[in-house]
Every structure is written in C-alpha cells, then in structure tokens.
Design a protein around this motif. Structure first.
Motif, mmCIF file in Angstrom:
data_model
loop_
_atom_site.group_PDB
_atom_site.id
_atom_site.type_symbol
_atom_site.label_atom_id
_atom_site.label_comp_id
_atom_site.label_asym_id
_atom_site.label_seq_id
_atom_site.Cartn_x
_atom_site.Cartn_y
_atom_site.Cartn_z
ATOM 1 N N LEU A 88 66.024 9.244 37.181
ATOM 2 C CA LEU A 88 67.410 9.548 37.743
ATOM 3 C C LEU A 88 67.956 10.334 36.577
ATOM 4 C CD1 LEU A 88 68.111 5.864 39.262
ATOM 5 C CD2 LEU A 88 68.802 8.174 40.670
ATOM 6 N N MET A 89 67.839 10.008 35.686
ATOM 7 C CA MET A 89 68.112 10.249 34.314
ATOM 8 C C MET A 89 67.873 11.947 34.351
ATOM 9 S SD MET A 89 69.569 7.690 31.380
ATOM 10 C CE MET A 89 70.706 7.023 31.759
ATOM 11 N N ARG A 90 66.339 11.420 33.996
ATOM 12 C CA ARG A 90 65.803 13.320 34.332
ATOM 13 C C ARG A 90 66.153 13.815 35.320
ATOM 14 N NH1 ARG A 90 59.572 12.569 31.176
ATOM 15 N NH2 ARG A 90 62.011 12.542 29.992
ATOM 16 N N PHE A 91 66.907 13.663 36.439
ATOM 17 C CA PHE A 91 66.555 14.356 37.687
ATOM 18 C C PHE A 91 68.263 14.434 37.941
ATOM 19 C CE2 PHE A 91 62.228 13.849 38.604
ATOM 20 C CZ PHE A 91 62.122 15.001 39.076
ATOM 21 N N LEU A 92 68.873 14.295 37.614
ATOM 22 C CA LEU A 92 70.550 14.192 37.092
ATOM 23 C C LEU A 92 71.019 14.376 36.175
ATOM 24 C CD1 LEU A 92 71.169 11.515 40.134
ATOM 25 C CD2 LEU A 92 71.007 13.806 40.672
ATOM 26 N N GLY A 93 71.030 14.312 34.664
ATOM 27 C CA GLY A 93 71.452 14.360 33.853
ATOM 28 C C GLY A 93 72.714 14.195 33.758
ATOM 29 N N ASP A 94 73.659 14.966 33.063
ATOM 30 C CA ASP A 94 75.106 14.371 32.628
ATOM 31 C C ASP A 94 75.796 14.374 33.903
ATOM 32 O OD1 ASP A 94 74.415 14.341 30.470
ATOM 33 O OD2 ASP A 94 75.180 16.400 30.085
ATOM 34 N N GLU A 95 74.509 14.167 35.490
ATOM 35 C CA GLU A 95 75.900 13.899 36.873
ATOM 36 C C GLU A 95 76.144 12.614 36.608
ATOM 37 O OE1 GLU A 95 74.761 16.737 40.072
ATOM 38 O OE2 GLU A 95 73.648 17.227 38.525
ATOM 39 N N LEU A 96 74.991 11.883 35.805
ATOM 40 C CA LEU A 96 74.717 10.261 36.920
ATOM 41 C C LEU A 96 75.466 9.543 35.756
ATOM 42 C CD1 LEU A 96 72.083 8.961 38.136
ATOM 43 C CD2 LEU A 96 71.830 8.467 36.051
ATOM 44 N N PRO A 97 76.483 8.727 36.424
ATOM 45 C CA PRO A 97 77.811 7.462 35.616
ATOM 46 C C PRO A 97 76.483 6.689 35.031
ATOM 47 C CG PRO A 97 77.754 7.946 38.299
ATOM 48 C CD PRO A 97 76.795 9.083 37.803
ATOM 49 N N TYR A 98 76.969 6.109 34.471
ATOM 50 C CA TYR A 98 76.455 5.502 33.553
ATOM 51 C C TYR A 98 76.396 3.403 34.422
ATOM 52 C CZ TYR A 98 75.239 7.331 28.743
ATOM 53 O OH TYR A 98 75.285 7.862 28.270
ATOM 54 N N SER A 99 77.105 3.691 35.419
ATOM 55 C CA SER A 99 77.680 2.285 36.605
ATOM 56 C C SER A 99 76.525 2.721 36.769
ATOM 57 C CB SER A 99 78.707 2.809 36.971
ATOM 58 O OG SER A 99 78.596 4.158 37.996
ATOM 59 N N VAL A 100 75.694 3.391 37.181
ATOM 60 C CA VAL A 100 74.553 3.165 38.459
ATOM 61 C C VAL A 100 73.505 2.477 37.179
ATOM 62 C CG1 VAL A 100 72.569 5.058 39.227
ATOM 63 C CG2 VAL A 100 74.570 5.238 39.387
ATOM 64 N N VAL A 160 72.283 11.118 45.022
ATOM 65 C CA VAL A 160 70.769 10.414 44.266
ATOM 66 C C VAL A 160 69.936 11.299 45.527
ATOM 67 C CG1 VAL A 160 69.519 8.555 43.968
ATOM 68 C CG2 VAL A 160 71.836 8.695 42.862
ATOM 69 N N ILE A 161 70.320 10.779 47.022
ATOM 70 C CA ILE A 161 69.297 10.965 47.537
ATOM 71 C C ILE A 161 68.869 13.124 47.465
ATOM 72 C CG2 ILE A 161 69.469 11.578 50.362
ATOM 73 C CD1 ILE A 161 71.256 8.429 49.901
ATOM 74 N N GLY A 162 70.609 13.940 47.774
ATOM 75 C CA GLY A 162 69.943 15.139 47.732
ATOM 76 C C GLY A 162 69.801 15.997 48.742
ATOM 77 N N ASN A 163 69.949 16.823 49.069
ATOM 78 C CA ASN A 163 70.014 18.208 49.902
ATOM 79 C C ASN A 163 68.726 17.207 51.054
ATOM 80 O OD1 ASN A 163 69.983 19.490 52.119
ATOM 81 N ND2 ASN A 163 68.879 21.475 50.873
ATOM 82 N N LYS A 164 68.798 16.392 52.414
ATOM 83 C CA LYS A 164 67.296 16.138 53.226
ATOM 84 C C LYS A 164 66.517 15.523 52.144
ATOM 85 C CE LYS A 164 67.362 20.309 55.989
ATOM 86 N NZ LYS A 164 66.503 21.853 55.751
ATOM 87 N N GLY A 165 67.573 14.888 51.547
ATOM 88 C CA GLY A 165 66.555 13.571 50.979
ATOM 89 C C GLY A 165 65.716 14.160 49.755
ATOM 90 N N GLU A 166 65.461 15.565 49.145
ATOM 91 C CA GLU A 166 64.422 15.964 48.049
ATOM 92 C C GLU A 166 64.419 15.433 46.663
ATOM 93 O OE1 GLU A 166 65.547 20.026 48.065
ATOM 94 O OE2 GLU A 166 64.371 21.234 49.561
ATOM 95 N N LYS A 167 65.478 15.522 46.628
ATOM 96 C CA LYS A 167 66.045 14.481 45.123
ATOM 97 C C LYS A 167 65.466 12.667 44.693
ATOM 98 C CE LYS A 167 67.718 16.894 42.172
ATOM 99 N NZ LYS A 167 70.287 16.832 41.746
ATOM 100 N N LEU A 168 65.724 12.156 45.702
ATOM 101 C CA LEU A 168 65.224 11.030 46.168
ATOM 102 C C LEU A 168 64.112 11.086 45.464
ATOM 103 C CD1 LEU A 168 66.072 8.094 45.459
ATOM 104 C CD2 LEU A 168 66.555 7.929 48.001
ATOM 105 N N LYS A 169 63.001 12.045 46.151
ATOM 106 C CA LYS A 169 62.174 11.884 46.961
ATOM 107 C C LYS A 169 61.453 11.942 45.625
ATOM 108 C CE LYS A 169 58.464 13.940 50.491
ATOM 109 N NZ LYS A 169 58.379 14.234 51.468
ATOM 110 N N ALA A 170 61.714 13.081 45.061
ATOM 111 C CA ALA A 170 61.097 13.797 43.629
ATOM 112 C C ALA A 170 61.453 11.896 42.933
ATOM 113 C CB ALA A 170 61.639 14.838 42.763
ATOM 114 N N ILE A 171 62.280 11.824 42.271
ATOM 115 C CA ILE A 171 62.708 10.750 41.615
ATOM 116 C C ILE A 171 61.415 9.667 42.088
ATOM 117 C CG2 ILE A 171 63.681 9.030 41.113
ATOM 118 C CD1 ILE A 171 66.548 11.045 41.340
ATOM 119 N N GLY A 172 61.157 9.756 42.928
ATOM 120 C CA GLY A 172 60.179 8.005 43.488
ATOM 121 C C GLY A 172 59.018 8.722 43.264
ATOM 122 N N LYS A 173 58.555 9.636 43.521
ATOM 123 C CA LYS A 173 57.074 9.905 43.307
ATOM 124 C C LYS A 173 56.755 10.320 41.323
ATOM 125 C CE LYS A 173 54.116 14.271 43.693
ATOM 126 N NZ LYS A 173 53.842 15.887 43.503
#
Ligand SMILES: Nc1nc2c(ncn2[C@@H]2O[C@H](COP(=O)(O)OP(=O)(O)OP(=O)(O)O)[C@@H](O)[C@H]2O)c(=O)[nH]1
Length: 300
Positions: A199-211, A243-256
């Motif tokens: 999550l951190m790698r894909f979202l970087g600074d956009e990701l809040p600590y509360s996640v 987190v999910i991203g466009n058409k689920g792309e981000k989450l798919k990459a994170i999951g992979k």
C-alpha cells in the motif's frame, strides 16, 4: 557448550535502513521496508539461531523529534524502553549525513551500560569515498562506540560482522524461541505487514497513517494452497477509491506484489483476496471484493 541467548536492539532515525538490515541479517523478509519514512509501526523481533547461539534482534520504531502526534509519542516510548534490557545496541546512521535526529537518538544512550556499535549504512551511496574516513573519525568522537562499521544493508556488505559481534555479547541462557522461529510475530501479522508495505509503495505520501490492514482468514487448504483474506480499512470513501484505483488496477497490483512476497515467506502457493472497507461507515458496510491479487493459475 551451554546455550547463549539475548536481545540486540537496532535503533536509528527513520529511513536509515534498519528494516533492510534486519532482513539482510536474517536473509528473509521479516520486516517491511519502504522509501517512505516511519513505516515500522510495530516492534518486530527477528530471531537468528545458529547452533548454541540465539540473537533476538529488536527492530525499534524510528525514534524522532516531533512529538505532536500521539502515534509518534507511542513510537518514542516503545523505542526508549526497548533499549534498556538489551546486550548491545546497533545504532544505524546514514552515510555521511548526520543530522539532529541522530543527535536525539544518541542522547538516549546516556545511561546505557551495554556496548553500542555505530553502523554507518548506505556507504554504497557515498560518492566521494575520501570523505568517509574523516567522517567516521568525527563520529567516533561523539560517543564511546565499541565499533564503527561502514556497511551497506542493501548490498549485504559488512553485515556479517554485526552477527559475529552480537554472538560475542550474548549471555548464557536457554533459548527463548524454538530454533526454526524467525519472528515471534504470527504469520497473520506478517501477511498484514506485506499488504501494508505494498500500500505504501503504491500510494506513497497519499496514504494516510489511519489506514490499517487486518487478516480475516489465514488457512492452508488440503491442496497446500494458503488462502489469505486481507481487509484494508480506510476512513473515507475517497481513500477507498484511491486504494482501489481506476478499474481496480491499483488494488490488483498491490495484491499481486503482496502475494509474491507471501509465497516467498510462507514457502507456499498463496491465494490472496483483498477487500477495502470504510472503517466507521455503518452506512457503507458493503464489502466489495475488488482485488484479484492472485495468479491466474489458481483460478481454476
Ligand atoms: N543505497 C542504499 N539504500 C539503502 C540501504 N539500506 C537501506 N536502503 C534504502 O533506504 C530506504 C529505507 O530503508 P528502511 O530499511 O525501510 O529504513 P528504516 O530505518 O527501517 O525506516 P523506518 O521503518 O522508517 O524506521 C529504503 O528505500 C531502502 O531500500 C543501503 O545500504 N544502501
């Protein structure tokens, strides 16, 4: 020979490479690494058992100056208390970059009785090697370090020395953990850390600590495949979309990526499903399954 066992702390300001060092020492991905500062929220133990020796490395959260946020205060407390009952401290700093946060960490050693090793990490990044020697000499004047070790956790340069010195300071004691333990954290925790790291790698600074990430299922099926269900809890609908991203792309990459790491760590095929849910939202309890973070070969 009698058994020897004890704790060795690895301390240093955020981002100097403590997690990378732990991983290199143990040869496995037990701690998470990231370019973003302060990813280590939990204290993770890495356990190195070799014959009669068992070194328990304590990977402390990054110590740092700013105490405004509660989470930082907690991290500082955890870090300070974990220094006290250890046999040795490995103080990790970065190349020729010494700053006031390093001073702050150093100030915690005032009442320490155990030896401190100064591990000057990321020397592969120091372009002008001629600067290194005078820099190391200057560092040596700041504290009575037992050893000063230029090293690279990433390249694995010089890290064996740390393992050797650690063994030398271990007191006689029965081993605290069975010899095949690498970490006392449960596999579930390790799995959640791997999702969080991605999550951190894909979202970087956009990701809040509360996640946060919870592992809802962790089960080995009869065919040997490990089924893992992870739940990513966010605070707002907007974060969920992010987190999910466009058409689920981000989450798919994170999951992979998380699945690949899990397969290596657990030495097993992994079937990973990730859900994203808004934390407080009683009105938003739909748990849309969005990720197909597993290899196509497990689909059938
Ligand atoms: N060039 C180089 N980079 C390194 C080395 N060791 C670590 N890094 C990089 O430095 C960054 C931070 O490393 P971490 O191991 O996450 O640092 P940390 O001290 O555990 O950070 P916190 O968890 O925030 O306290 C990562 O991008 C690592 O790849 C090294 O020896 N050389």
């Amino acid at each position: 020979m009698t058994q020897k066992c004890g704790l060795v702390a690895i301390v240093g300001r955020p981002n100097v490479g403590k997690s990378t060092l732990i991983n290199a020492l143990l040869g496995q991905k037990v701690s998470i690494t990231s370019r973003k500062a302060q990813t280590t929220r939990h204290r993770i133990l890495g356990i190195d058992t070799e014959g009669d020796y068992q070194t328990i490395f304590v990977d402390t959260p990054g110590l740092h100056i700013e105490e405004k946020r509660a989470i930082n205060r907690l991290m500082n407390r955890a870090a300070s208390s974990s220094i006290n009952d250890v046999e040795m401290v490995i103080f990790v700093v970065e190349g020729t970059h010494w700053n006031e946060d390093d001073d702050m960490v150093l100030s915690k050693f005032k009442y320490l009785k155990c030896p401190v090793v100064l591990a000057v990490n990321k020397i592969d990044n120091v372009e002008d090697k001629e600067l290194l020697l005078p820099h190391l000499e200057a560092l040596g004047k700041r504290y009575n370090f037992k050893h000063i070790l230029p090293m690279s956790a990433k390249k694995g340069d010089n890290i064996e020395k740390i393992r050797t010195w650690a063994k030398e300071v271990l007191p006689e004691s029965e081993h605290y953990f069975p010899e095949d333990y690498i970490t006392d954290r449960s596999s579930r925790f390790m799995a959640s850390e791997m999702v969080r790291e991605k999550l951190m790698r894909f979202l970087g600074d956009e990701l809040p600590y509360s996640v946060t990430v919870e592992i809802e299922q962790f089960k080995q099926q009869a065919n040997g495949v490990l089924h893992i269900n992870a739940l990513i809890l966010v605070e707002r609908e907007g974060q969920k979309r992010m987190v999910i991203g466009n058409k689920g792309e981000k989450l798919k990459a994170i999951g992979k990526q998380a699945r690949i790491d899990m397969e290596e760590l657990f030495d097993s095929k992994v079937f990973l499903e990730i859900w994203v849910k808004v934390k407080s939202g009683w009105a938003d309890d739909d748990r849309a399954l969005r990720s197909l973070g597993y290899g196509d070969d497990y689909l059938g």
